[in-house]
Write a protein that holds these residues in place. Sequence first.
Motif, PDB file in Angstrom:
ATOM      1  N   GLN A  57      11.915  -2.799  12.113  1.00  0.00           N
ATOM      2  CA  GLN A  57      11.312  -2.204  10.930  1.00  0.00           C
ATOM      3  C   GLN A  57      11.075  -3.273   9.869  1.00  0.00           C
ATOM      4  OE1 GLN A  57      12.953  -1.608   7.750  1.00  0.00           O
ATOM      5  NE2 GLN A  57      11.240  -0.500   6.876  1.00  0.00           N
ATOM      6  N   TRP A  77       0.823  -1.210   0.000  1.00  0.00           N
ATOM      7  CA  TRP A  77       0.000   0.000   0.000  1.00  0.00           C
ATOM      8  C   TRP A  77       0.855   1.256   0.000  1.00  0.00           C
ATOM      9  CZ3 TRP A  77      -1.095   4.106   3.471  1.00  0.00           C
ATOM     10  CH2 TRP A  77      -0.416   4.076   4.691  1.00  0.00           C
ATOM     11  N   HIS A  99       8.917   6.556  10.168  1.00  0.00           N
ATOM     12  CA  HIS A  99       8.762   5.422   9.260  1.00  0.00           C
ATOM     13  C   HIS A  99      10.000   5.244   8.392  1.00  0.00           C
ATOM     14  CE1 HIS A  99       4.466   4.812  10.085  1.00  0.00           C
ATOM     15  NE2 HIS A  99       4.466   6.109  10.293  1.00  0.00           N
ATOM     16  N   LEU A 108       8.897   0.866  18.396  1.00  0.00           N
ATOM     17  CA  LEU A 108       9.264   1.229  17.036  1.00  0.00           C
ATOM     18  C   LEU A 108       9.813   2.641  16.963  1.00  0.00           C
ATOM     19  CD1 LEU A 108       6.182  -0.308  15.249  1.00  0.00           C
ATOM     20  CD2 LEU A 108       8.493  -1.207  15.334  1.00  0.00           C
ATOM     21  N   ALA A 109       9.383   3.477  17.880  1.00  0.00           N
ATOM     22  CA  ALA A 109       9.835   4.863  17.844  1.00  0.00           C
ATOM     23  C   ALA A 109      11.262   4.994  18.342  1.00  0.00           C
ATOM     24  CB  ALA A 109       8.901   5.738  18.673  1.00  0.00           C
ATOM     25  N   TYR A 119      -3.737   8.979  12.535  1.00  0.00           N
ATOM     26  CA  TYR A 119      -4.608   9.626  13.519  1.00  0.00           C
ATOM     27  C   TYR A 119      -5.986   9.883  12.937  1.00  0.00           C
ATOM     28  CZ  TYR A 119      -0.407   9.714  16.123  1.00  0.00           C
ATOM     29  OH  TYR A 119       0.725   9.293  16.765  1.00  0.00           O
ATOM     30  N   ASP A 141      14.017  -0.066  16.537  1.00  0.00           N
ATOM     31  CA  ASP A 141      13.368  -0.063  15.219  1.00  0.00           C
ATOM     32  C   ASP A 141      14.286  -0.603  14.130  1.00  0.00           C
ATOM     33  OD1 ASP A 141      11.093   0.685  13.484  1.00  0.00           O
ATOM     34  OD2 ASP A 141      12.572   2.028  12.599  1.00  0.00           O
ATOM     35  N   ARG A 145       7.964  -8.556   6.474  1.00  0.00           N
ATOM     36  CA  ARG A 145       6.635  -8.371   5.892  1.00  0.00           C
ATOM     37  C   ARG A 145       6.666  -8.638   4.399  1.00  0.00           C
ATOM     38  NH1 ARG A 145       5.257  -2.186   7.037  1.00  0.00           N
ATOM     39  NH2 ARG A 145       3.413  -2.753   5.861  1.00  0.00           N
ATOM     40  N   HIS A 169       1.912  -4.349  15.366  1.00  0.00           N
ATOM     41  CA  HIS A 169       1.665  -3.004  15.924  1.00  0.00           C
ATOM     42  C   HIS A 169       0.503  -2.333  15.212  1.00  0.00           C
ATOM     43  CE1 HIS A 169       2.078   1.285  16.696  1.00  0.00           C
ATOM     44  NE2 HIS A 169       2.333   1.486  15.415  1.00  0.00           N
ATOM     45  N   PHE A 170       0.523  -2.341  13.889  1.00  0.00           N
ATOM     46  CA  PHE A 170      -0.523  -1.530  13.267  1.00  0.00           C
ATOM     47  C   PHE A 170      -1.861  -2.234  13.199  1.00  0.00           C
ATOM     48  CE2 PHE A 170       1.655  -2.803   9.165  1.00  0.00           C
ATOM     49  CZ  PHE A 170       0.587  -3.413   8.539  1.00  0.00           C
TER      50      PHE A 170
END
Lengths: 624, 187, 274
Positions: free
Chosen positions: A442, A204, A365, A432-433, A319, A438, A512, A450-451
């Motif tokens: 990553q 995506w 990211h 991750l931050a 957000y 990360d 991923r 997480h997402f």
Amino acid sequence: MWALTTVSGGVGTGLIGFYLGIAVSALLRMAFGYPDPWDRDFDCSIGYVFGLVGWVMGIGMWGTWSREWFGLKTRTTRVQGWQRYFSFCTDHKVIGIQYLTTFTVVFLLAGLMAMLIRAELATNGLQFFDKQQYNTILGLHGILMIAVAVAAMVGGFGNYFVPLLIGAEDMAFPRLNALSFWLIPPVALLLLLTPFLGGLETGWTAYPPLSVQTHTAQTFWNLAIVTFGLSSILGGLNFVMTIMFMRAPGMTWGRLPMFVWSMFVTAWIALLYTQGFATALLMVTLDRIAGMSFFNANEGGDPLLYQHVFWFYSHPAVYIMILPGFGVALEIIGHFSRKPFFAYKYAVGGFLGILGLSGVVWAHHMFTAGIPNYLHPPFLVMTEIISIPTGLIFLAALGTVWMGRLWLTAPMLFALAVIFNFACGGVTGIFLADVPTDIHLQDTYFVVAHFHYTIVGGEIFGMFAAIYYWFPKMTGRMYNERLAKLHFWWMFIGFNVTFFTMHWPGIQGMNRRIADYPAALNGINLFVSLSSFMLGASFIVFVANIVYAWARGPVAEANPWSARTLEWQTSSPPPVENFESPPRVVGHPYDYGIPGSVHSVFGDHPATHPAAAAGAASGGAAGA
Amino acid sequence: MAVITFGPPAHDLPNRAQINRVGLWLFFFSEAILFGLLLSARFFLEGIHRAQVNQFLGLIITIILLLSSVSAFTAETAIEHDRRRLASAMLLVTIFLGMVFAVGVGFEWATAEFHRKEAFGTVFFTMTGIHATHVVTGVLMLSLAWAQLRRGKYSSKSHWPISGTVMYWHFVDVVWVFYYPALYLVS
Amino acid sequence: MTRHVVSVALLWAVLTAIGEGSAFLDLFPAVGSSEAEDFDRIFRILLIMGTPVFAFVIAVLAYSMVTFRASGPDDAPPAFRGEGKIPRVWLVITGALALTVMIYPGLTGLRKLQSDPNGYGWSDTQPNLFIHVQAFQWGWQFDYRDFEGQHLDFSVLSVGGNAAELVLPIDVGVKFDINATQAPYDPGTNPEGGVLHSFWIPAFRMKIDAVPGRTTTMTVKPIELRGFQDDSAFRVQCAELCGLGHAVMATPVRVVDRAAFLDWVALQKAAARK
Ligand code: HEA
Ligand code: HEA
Ligand code: CUA
Ligand SMILES: [Cu+2]
């Protein structure tokens, strides 16, 4: 049949526009001396732009709006019943339902794609799909779900309930609102056609140079996204204006229901940042069809430009996804805890803090993307600061349930689950931050976990909370509370088992976006796949419950939850003009149990607020 | 089932004028991000490097666009005082200047010494292209407003389409005020 | 009230204690480098700090759901509205937590990884072996350049699951210079191009993207004599979607002792001369 004529009319004008555009573009190419007038991506892009205009005009924008620009009289149409949903209808309640049904269907479709993904990943090697098919399914699952997450709550519940909650008759720009919705079908169509136009390859995020070089349906995907972005921007603009200018008398900023606050902030984010998404994909499109070099390093371009622009939108977009979830959760917790809302001002401060910070954290990211080292520390710091305003939402939620009288209906359970799930998703966000962690995590399944925790656990649970909470208002019928609770526990357990486990393969080194992985990870993936099927099956309960209830569920009363906010003070479903007599707001929406406190009055009579009786009457709802 | 009538709003909001105006401002706000991102892309990719551009032409079209803002402003003021003839003339002047600007950009494109394949060409053509698209849109909207004005639709009390398009025109102009130095002057 | 507070505090303590147990679990793949040790330590610290936050949310929610439940809309007497001390205390605590996480292990850990603010990548150890990495669709080429001042000029090309390996000596800092290329080339001849990739070795916990148009860097120091046969975490894995071959863009890594490495180098050199 009236609905059929408008829709086929829109399709017709759309097609005419499309072919006209192709002809124009082919002629232009010939005029400028290109050897071959036919270039699929180029011609279809021009054709699409023309076709899009044809479609929205044909579906009704011409008759009800654009004629005005040419000094012609606009036409008035009277429609009844279900046909309203197939028209360029400007009633915010109709548009809300249009969004909701569209995106529920898209959600189920994209969910089925997730099931296919998990089936392929159940064991190593390739079983069901080849790599191209896998990447197509992955990209479609990702983007359709992102679209659901961005638009289902805002477009659906936002449209239906923001005007009701603030006591307005409609949105500030009703026709613009209809346009925002009718831009969506071409997006869905284009995305669903991509498998037949060459598939997708880039996930995506569509990172160039791959998205520039790939011979897939990338261009069509880009066009879909730009259209979708346009729709979001117009929608966001409309919400900001509605909330700023259309509040009922007495509905001060300090009395806005939580859901409206969340929508206000969400709308600002959509308005301000969505251009980034569109710009990023516009650049990719130009590189693809016009031979430009934004991302071609050999000609002075830079692939990282895309990532900056893309995440400049796509972080704020997370957000856009979560805030309506928070808003609904706080709204429902506020009503079902039956006690005054805790730390209202701080929760609002949390929303505003997120709005302020959302635009300055995007490079988290890109920690491993080869950005210059001096960018890491500031983005690390800003990202972790965001947990402070987010924490305020938690403060409000936990403080409100504390010592309340929790009426654990299905919507309340879903709302509490939002808080629970997001706590997990937020805390993994901190992992991750932190750049040192990360670097390894990553692009692994840790990020995937997480997402999904934040989006599915936060927003999708919130969406189901909202569906159950407002179902009686929207349809005038009551769903089956037992089945709804079954759905909740089934989904809650299925979700947590699936996605909590998913952190582990991530740490272990499973990346991923792969159809195949080292055999050492077989066991854990099989487990994740099986539990994800369990999660998927829970939606059968949901679909059955909702479809049955909508068709022949028991008739719901006006205020089955005996809640204080305005939408419950009118009939279910509300009349076209929303309220019989215009409301006036005189108090805070969540002051349950405070003697003599009233939220709203209609005409001269204070709104009735029948207490326990209403809950008992709604049958199964009370059986907590 | 409820019967729904839709079409032009039967009775509109009392503060419609204000809502329209603020709404348009918000739209500019959002558009500004698009233009701002492209501007940032220009500096991100190329720093302050600049290829050879037609300085004379650039200056001329800039002046033309600035002048057109003046005429657009005059048109709006004129209709506010019910001076329709002046308003109509000034709209025509604006439309004309806008078209000259667009043609100027087209000429610049046709004679440019750099290719869109180079990074500077990429940002130059994209930025001027997106901006020119806005100018052309503005010209179309001004023409529609002008046609309505000719048919006597607007008066000092009701002329939102003119005000709106003129606001839009100013906005497009302001964008160029940033783009011109970024594309023609820095280096 | 006090009773509730004490009970929920107890519940929180218990949940936290259970959760903190996870910090002692072996969650990680094989530890192959000194960077991996740091990662595991930092991950554990975050786990230790994050657990109480998560546990607090669970404790309050679970306790309330059980204790404060009602079976209908039964309005509670007015309780606190959250305008007093509690929100401020909450702000201070979460603020302090965020600040702590940010500084330690965040910024401190980051500082150790970055020596040059203008560089693109990680530099954790002093390197003695220099390897140039080319990432392309779909494979890797490792150009061995320099080992302790000794010039090396052979390359290892890994494509399509051939037997090629990335062989590294133990306890020696290795610096990778990474480029994305259209196809493998002799250094200094071909132009760059291609798409994004990411150079990742799970056992070393280190990764950095390969970006057309810039050279990214990363250093590691292997500390375990192991290889892909023993543990699949010892592999170079592409970690940035780069098209159809993305999943199989992997190369085994083998860490050997110094003598074995020198033998291997001699062998490669001989092969390169042929
Ligand atoms: C709804 C969507 C959503 C939300 C809300 C968030 C919220 C957060 N996200 Fe997430 N994220 C995504 C969706 C979301 N994310 C997606 C989709 C991706 C992947 C995109 C892709 O690559 O495809 C991603 C990826 C992603 C990355 C990049 C990973 C990588 O690819 O390397 C990072 C890195 O920093 C990150 C961090 C965070 C942080 C710090 C928050 C914070 O906002 C969380 C703050 C909340 C809390 C911390 C919990 C509550 C707070 C308290 C109880 C107070 C006390 C706590 C403390 C002081 C710690 N996210
Ligand atoms: C809203 C956002 C959202 C949601 C809800 C989901 C839901 C799910 N996702 Fe998704 N996911 C993403 C957003 C989302 N995802 C994104 C953005 C990506 C990244 C893409 C990328 O890398 O580019 C991703 C990637 C992603 C991956 C990684 C793939 C890879 O990297 O190779 C996986 C793997 O397990 C996965 C799994 C799941 C599962 C099991 C669910 C489950 O929750 C799904 C539950 C199941 C259903 C909802 C369907 C149930 C329906 C039925 C059973 C039919 C019943 C219908 C009738 C009776 C009519 N997702
Ligand atoms: Cu190379 Cu993925
Ligand atoms: Cu983010």
